[in-house]
Scaffold this motif. Sequence first.
Motif, PDB file in Angstrom:
ATOM      1  N   CYS A 388       0.837  -1.197   0.000  1.00 58.68           N
ATOM      2  CA  CYS A 388       0.000   0.000   0.000  1.00 58.68           C
ATOM      3  C   CYS A 388       0.870   1.244   0.000  1.00 58.68           C
ATOM      4  N   LEU A 389       0.263   2.366  -0.349  1.00 65.60           N
ATOM      5  CA  LEU A 389       0.971   3.642  -0.306  1.00 65.60           C
ATOM      6  C   LEU A 389      -0.002   4.752   0.041  1.00 65.60           C
ATOM      7  N   THR A 390       0.542   5.837   0.578  1.00 65.78           N
ATOM      8  CA  THR A 390      -0.236   7.049   0.833  1.00 65.78           C
ATOM      9  C   THR A 390       0.718   8.233   0.805  1.00 65.78           C
ATOM     10  N   PHE A 391       0.150   9.433   0.859  1.00 63.58           N
ATOM     11  CA  PHE A 391       0.958  10.649   0.774  1.00 63.58           C
ATOM     12  C   PHE A 391       0.811  11.458   2.060  1.00 63.58           C
ATOM     13  N   ALA A 392       1.954  11.885   2.601  1.00 66.48           N
ATOM     14  CA  ALA A 392       1.954  12.721   3.802  1.00 66.48           C
ATOM     15  C   ALA A 392       1.566  14.152   3.441  1.00 66.48           C
ATOM     16  N   PRO A 393       1.127  14.938   4.415  1.00 61.06           N
ATOM     17  CA  PRO A 393       0.770  16.339   4.127  1.00 61.06           C
ATOM     18  C   PRO A 393       1.903  17.135   3.487  1.00 61.06           C
ATOM     19  N   ASN A 394       3.170  16.775   3.746  1.00 57.72           N
ATOM     20  CA  ASN A 394       4.285  17.509   3.154  1.00 57.72           C
ATOM     21  C   ASN A 394       4.706  16.969   1.781  1.00 57.72           C
TER      22      ASN A 394
END
Length: 781
Positions: A388-394
Amino acid sequence: MEISTHTDGILDHENAELRERVSDLEKKVREQGDEILCLKSAMAELIRRMNTFDSGRAVQNSILPSKFKTPSHKKPVSFPTNTLNGSGAKEYVVARESMSGSGRRTPTPGTPKTPQSGMRKWGSYTSTELSHNNMSNSARDTTFESEEGYVRMYLRGRPINFYAPTETVSSYDIKADASPPEQKLNLEWVYGYRGRDCRSNLYLLPTGEMVYFVAAVAVLYNVEEQLQRHYLGHTDDIKCLAIHPEKILIATGQTAGHDKKAGKPHIRIWNSVSLQTLHVLGIGDFERSVCCIGFSKADGGNLLCAVDDANEHNLSVWDWQKGEKGKKIVETKSSTEPVLAAEFHPKDENVLVSCGKSSIMFWTLDGGTLGKKLGIFEKYEKPKYVLCLTFAPNGDVLTGDSNGNIFVWARGSNKISQAIQGAHEGGIFSLCFLNDGCLVSGGGKDRRIVEWDSSYQRTGNSAEIPEGLGAVRTLNQGKGKMVLVGTTRNSILQGTYDLKFTPIVQGHTDELWGLTVHPNQNQFLTAGYDKQVFLWDTLTHSIIWSKDLNDSAHCACIHPDGTMVAVGTQSGRWLVLDMSTRDIISSHTDGNEQIECIEFSPDGNNIAVGSRDNFIYIYSITDEGKKYNKVGKCSGHTSFITHLDWSADNQVLRSNSGDYEILYWKASNCKQVTDTSSLRDTEWATQYCTLAFESLGIWPEGADGTDVNSCCRSNNKQLIASADDFGKVNLYSSPCIQPRATSHKYGGHSSHVTGVRFLYNDSRLVSVGGMDTAVLQWQLQ
């Protein structure tokens, strides 16, 4: 590190192509077998004629014989002309073998079984009958013999005779049109969720609805108001889902289906408020299935990326707003290994990230080309799967892998900038940043949800999902501080660390055939290959109780007084449960093969058990359902039993088998009733047999005998519903006695529909899918 089979289906996914190729080869072998069948049938007819001539008997063959004696090695071959009906011959037809296309289409299971040496029993044909051997059911083949009062229909070239009631014979017109009923069905509720093999398919919309999918239905469910809406634009399994940045438009991708054009893999973009389809992308462009999709975010959602299930898992980017069909900007080969996720970067335009087996890839869209950089693990052990993957706020990319590690990939880099090793025991199936900036991770093997702060340190908040509900498959932001959880056992939960997580959607996790309704309540019961039995309430749309069995269940029937339910299993065992306590009242084993169907008599004093071993076992019931004494065994079918009906007076049984036989039995002694025409005026308590005069119109043109899996007559006898192999529920007027009768057709299921039943008051119809595991509740209007 190996991933346990109960937490992920990736290894099955890798073998999909091999299974499909093997299935194609099996199909070709079956087609050749049909040709051999015709030759053997012709030879059988020749031998029969020669023997008949030698014995001086006249040839009288209005219906095919259903059972032949297996020839001895010492004696010449002879095929006796035993009688079943008034015209002096048995009903007999031979079924094709069960077919499963790429693990998707599985008609009424099994292959006709022969008692000795694996020898097949072949029917005999007259020269006229051989001319009909077009391996299909066509209206021009269906005839009505007015003198004897029966309709002859052909399934795959085999004749079947249906005797009409006496009062119908004089007025019956086989060419008359059969109009569909005035009443129609409306999809009211969908039970189930596809979490066992799909990811990132659970989101919260601004309307307060959750959106997810099961079978061919995208479900929008408002938990607080207990309302569902359904998008029904798809023709087969939905495999992926994406939300536009504005949170109004939704994209869903489907697998290949039955229809030659509309059934091709494609993407549908639709409005979540109006449920209207706006664009249909990629018909003819994708292979096998669309497994991942995602809207671009940095540019406001102008683009859409997609990955299909081709050998190279092609990655394509679309300008989806260009006309109704969109415009494909670029396509490139992604990987020969499974791709599990593909998303646009939320801050950097024209940047995509994908992950899968042992890799993470960073893509850059430049004009009409896609450039690729592989992620470098350097000193860290390369995982078997990046899950899985996701994106941090930065803008950093975070991945979870099969080793239980979370890696942080700095924005713009293809190298690991931070590692959280051992975050979970076993694979990490989902990562999600919540509105408060915290990261949550969901584990497979450990079934845990863990919260992390902005520095990726544990906050101390965690929860464990109960084992019976499965491992975490996907996580997303719910209402307020709540978290939505989709699991590998097809359940959806919501909650917080303080309030715990409670299931709000549940369903079966393996193939589903068993379905029965309560005789006087708005309830129905399902039993599946996942060894689960569920009793459902159609008004509250909830599970009343569940029971975990030791065997996979295939069929079920609730007693007429509603106090107990009989469940047949795949092992040959059948058991009776108390409906109040769920305790096992009685358990029996008949043979060692699957129990195909099981039915209580209308008065509740007997039960008939139809087995895959070709026999029907009848038991008498005494001591308020606690004692079961075997009356006998009905022997005469040449293939597995598929359906059973009791007569309204409890005296006679009617049965269908896998080779299209229709046989009748005296319940008191298990003897076969050979004079079929004498039962033409019998009143039947149910209409579960798909092969009967009252249901002959449910067979479509070109049907091969396994295309209709189930049927059911309404209690007011005005409607009959059928379940077919093409994902459709069909509603006809009853009795359905005209060939190729017109019906109302309803989609929603993606696999073969295995069962349909009307509730006791005919207010609703319930249907179950086979491999799609979905339960659909329809309201009659």
